[in-house]
Design a protein around this motif. Sequence first.
Motif, PDB file in Angstrom:
ATOM      1  N   GLY A  20       0.734  -1.214   0.042  1.00  0.00           N
ATOM      2  CA  GLY A  20      -0.013  -0.138  -0.202  1.00  0.00           C
ATOM      3  C   GLY A  20       0.856   1.317   0.020  1.00  0.00           C
ATOM      4  O   GLY A  20       0.363   2.330  -0.279  1.00  0.00           O
ATOM      5  N   LEU A  21       2.098   1.083  -0.022  1.00  0.00           N
ATOM      6  CA  LEU A  21       3.006   2.312   0.015  1.00  0.00           C
ATOM      7  C   LEU A  21       3.162   3.087  -1.334  1.00  0.00           C
ATOM      8  O   LEU A  21       3.226   4.112  -1.634  1.00  0.00           O
ATOM      9  CB  LEU A  21       4.343   1.884   0.200  1.00  0.00           C
ATOM     10  N   VAL A  22       2.700   2.249  -2.632  1.00  0.00           N
ATOM     11  CA  VAL A  22       2.864   2.494  -3.783  1.00  0.00           C
ATOM     12  C   VAL A  22       1.379   2.192  -4.294  1.00  0.00           C
ATOM     13  O   VAL A  22       0.726   1.196  -4.139  1.00  0.00           O
ATOM     14  CB  VAL A  22       4.023   1.768  -4.890  1.00  0.00           C
ATOM     15  N   VAL A  23       0.851   2.992  -5.465  1.00  0.00           N
ATOM     16  CA  VAL A  23      -0.215   2.743  -6.148  1.00  0.00           C
ATOM     17  C   VAL A  23       0.033   2.912  -7.456  1.00  0.00           C
ATOM     18  O   VAL A  23       0.744   3.465  -8.093  1.00  0.00           O
ATOM     19  CB  VAL A  23      -1.738   3.709  -5.539  1.00  0.00           C
ATOM     20  N   ALA A  24      -0.877   2.117  -8.569  1.00  0.00           N
ATOM     21  CA  ALA A  24      -0.859   2.318  -9.780  1.00  0.00           C
ATOM     22  C   ALA A  24      -1.420   3.568 -10.399  1.00  0.00           C
ATOM     23  O   ALA A  24      -2.320   4.319  -9.634  1.00  0.00           O
ATOM     24  CB  ALA A  24      -1.592   0.959 -10.438  1.00  0.00           C
ATOM     25  N   ASP A  25      -0.864   4.126 -11.123  1.00  0.00           N
ATOM     26  CA  ASP A  25      -1.426   5.390 -11.614  1.00  0.00           C
ATOM     27  C   ASP A  25      -1.332   5.597 -13.186  1.00  0.00           C
ATOM     28  O   ASP A  25      -0.995   6.675 -13.778  1.00  0.00           O
ATOM     29  CB  ASP A  25      -0.172   6.472 -11.229  1.00  0.00           C
ATOM     30  N   GLY A  26      -2.110   4.344 -13.690  1.00  0.00           N
ATOM     31  CA  GLY A  26      -2.311   4.689 -15.246  1.00  0.00           C
ATOM     32  C   GLY A  26      -1.253   4.373 -16.023  1.00  0.00           C
ATOM     33  O   GLY A  26      -0.097   3.818 -15.672  1.00  0.00           O
ATOM     34  N   LEU A  27      -1.388   4.437 -17.380  1.00  0.00           N
ATOM     35  CA  LEU A  27      -0.435   4.004 -18.392  1.00  0.00           C
ATOM     36  C   LEU A  27       0.388   5.149 -18.743  1.00  0.00           C
ATOM     37  O   LEU A  27      -0.007   6.219 -18.763  1.00  0.00           O
ATOM     38  CB  LEU A  27      -1.155   3.499 -19.540  1.00  0.00           C
ATOM     39  N   ALA A  28       1.723   4.925 -18.743  1.00  0.00           N
ATOM     40  CA  ALA A  28       2.857   5.761 -19.301  1.00  0.00           C
ATOM     41  C   ALA A  28       2.731   6.112 -20.714  1.00  0.00           C
ATOM     42  O   ALA A  28       1.992   5.311 -21.556  1.00  0.00           O
ATOM     43  CB  ALA A  28       4.157   5.251 -18.842  1.00  0.00           C
ATOM     44  N   ALA A  29       3.439   7.110 -20.871  1.00  0.00           N
ATOM     45  CA  ALA A  29       3.529   7.636 -22.133  1.00  0.00           C
ATOM     46  C   ALA A  29       4.397   6.463 -23.187  1.00  0.00           C
ATOM     47  O   ALA A  29       5.242   5.746 -22.508  1.00  0.00           O
ATOM     48  CB  ALA A  29       4.361   8.853 -22.525  1.00  0.00           C
ATOM     49  N   SER A  30       4.141   6.278 -24.370  1.00  0.00           N
ATOM     50  CA  SER A  30       4.558   5.180 -25.212  1.00  0.00           C
ATOM     51  C   SER A  30       6.218   5.468 -25.435  1.00  0.00           C
ATOM     52  O   SER A  30       6.421   6.581 -25.656  1.00  0.00           O
ATOM     53  CB  SER A  30       3.919   4.901 -26.363  1.00  0.00           C
ATOM     54  N   ARG A  31       7.057   4.468 -25.225  1.00  0.00           N
ATOM     55  CA  ARG A  31       8.401   4.397 -25.422  1.00  0.00           C
ATOM     56  C   ARG A  31       8.508   3.563 -26.795  1.00  0.00           C
ATOM     57  O   ARG A  31       9.839   3.400 -26.958  1.00  0.00           O
ATOM     58  CB  ARG A  31       9.335   4.456 -24.565  1.00  0.00           C
ATOM     59  N   GLY A  32       7.514   3.016 -27.417  1.00  0.00           N
ATOM     60  CA  GLY A  32       7.578   2.016 -28.408  1.00  0.00           C
ATOM     61  C   GLY A  32       7.270   0.763 -28.078  1.00  0.00           C
ATOM     62  O   GLY A  32       7.756   0.589 -26.813  1.00  0.00           O
TER      63      GLY A  32
END
Length: 393
Positions: A50-62
């Motif tokens: 619970g210290l870290v949570v998901a935060d969506g998709l990152a910008a594409s790097r290919g």
Amino acid sequence: MTARPANAHQARLLRLLRDGGPNSRAQLGDQVELSRSKLAVEIDRLLETGLVVADGLAASRGGRRSHNVRLAPGLRFLSVDIGATSVDVAVTNPELEILGHLTEPMDVREGPVAVFEQVLALADKLKDSGVAEGFDGAGIGVPGPVRFPDGIPVAPPIMPGWDGFPVREALSQDLGCPVMVDNDVNLMAMGEQHAGVARSVRDFICVKIGTGIGCGIVVGGAVHRGATGSAGDIGHIQVVPGGRQCACGNHGCLEAHFSGYALARDAESAAVDGSSAELAARLAAAGRLDAADVAAAAAAGDPTSLTLIRDGGARTGQVIAGLVSFFNPALVVIGGGVTGLGHTLLASIRTQVYRQSLPLATGNLPIVLGELGPAAGVTGAARLISDHLFSPA
């Protein structure tokens, strides 16, 4: 806060997310020396705590897009910066951004019980404002030497009644969370390192000129506290042999000749003996003088006030020159309440240091005012407690 990182890799990831904000797994992988599979394991374990949570998709790097992660946004740190004459209390989020900040006059000589009643009342006010429901940890700064592992002040010259008081233990019980305690100037240095003028510097000194004078020493990115926690106590280096008696009992200390307290005393003497009409008028109006009065009088062209500032800057520069020759820092930061004296003070300090230290040490040495002002101490306090909590249990 329910958990601590289980190992050094998790601790490193937490600090990267604290200092850089939300980030993708791919970019975190670029910054830590872990294989992709090992990185995935450590991040998944942090997500479970619970210290870290998901935060969506990152910008594409290919290729396949990576997922962002961030520190749990509900984490809250309480930051307390106790000075000689005032107290600052703030709440930060896990990235150490200040969400609420209160300051009040306070006399540290009233002793720890009275001071901490005021601190807890301010913490409750911040809770009532809605910025925090509770605290996951608290960082506390006090204006005197601290035995760091125990969080206990030791014989602080301007803090009667505080010697041996178990600050860390007492506040941890009152707040119901982990607490770390340090000298206030170390926190100022950590604040300027995290979000101020020393962001990109690994070796620097931070000199705080307030009611007293102290120095935070950062070596290789970490605060150097010394064997017993008293490193940087430069206010008690002698600058005038056989000079004025200091609160520490010795004579001729820098603090006895130039600090907020010494400056106010000298200004009042100049007002009373008739050597400064400007200071005399201010004393008559207010009944007392402080460093802000000297700054205002100097800005109005008062020769006596300018001399007081320049002489104090020269004495401070004399001590800093010795530190520069010994330590060879990449940066000198000047902070604290007396920095309202501004560029007259800074120019005097610079002149003395550049004149007295070796060219190799000063050839490319910036001597600058801190950027964060009153926020430096509370930012450093949040950095202190987060460093502790984001370390392996």
